[in-house]
Scaffold this motif. Structure first.
Motif, PDB file in Angstrom:
ATOM      1  N   MET A   1       4.484  -1.712   9.832  1.00 44.47           N
ATOM      2  CA  MET A   1       3.401  -2.630   9.491  1.00 44.47           C
ATOM      3  C   MET A   1       2.513  -1.918   8.330  1.00 44.47           C
ATOM      4  O   MET A   1       2.094  -0.999   8.678  1.00 44.47           O
ATOM      5  N   THR A   2       2.111  -2.915   7.279  1.00 44.68           N
ATOM      6  CA  THR A   2       1.480  -2.435   6.279  1.00 44.68           C
ATOM      7  C   THR A   2      -0.188  -2.866   6.295  1.00 44.68           C
ATOM      8  O   THR A   2      -0.245  -4.105   6.514  1.00 44.68           O
ATOM      9  N   GLY A   3      -0.974  -2.088   6.226  1.00 46.09           N
ATOM     10  CA  GLY A   3      -2.317  -2.470   6.299  1.00 46.09           C
ATOM     11  C   GLY A   3      -2.985  -2.731   5.203  1.00 46.09           C
ATOM     12  O   GLY A   3      -2.407  -2.519   4.001  1.00 46.09           O
TER      13      GLY A   3
END
Length: 73
Positions: A1-3
């Motif tokens: 997951m990319t922040g």
């Protein structure tokens, strides 16, 4: 997951945006100066300025082209 990172910079524009147009998109680049005032060890006020290189794309770049000018906040 990319922040996602979000930063809010408030300062003065150092130069008019440089606009580059690609096939369907624009890119705007300009510098922004932010300043911070603090007290030194001897109690005098010291102002430090930091320069940031800003890059904006697409609709944001179009807004920059239209409204952002050197010296504005």
């Amino acid at each position: 997951m990319t922040g996602v990172n979000k930063v809010i910079l408030i300062g003065n524009v150092g130069r008019d945006p440089e606009i580059v147009s690609f096939e369907q998109i624009k890119k705007a680049t300009f510098s922004l100066a932010t300043s911070e005032v603090h007290k030194s060890k001897d109690g005098s006020k010291v102002e430090e300025t930091e320069w940031h290189n800003i890059v904006m794309w697409d609709k944001s770049a179009e807004i920059a082209e239209k409204y952002i000018r050197k010296g504005t906040k």
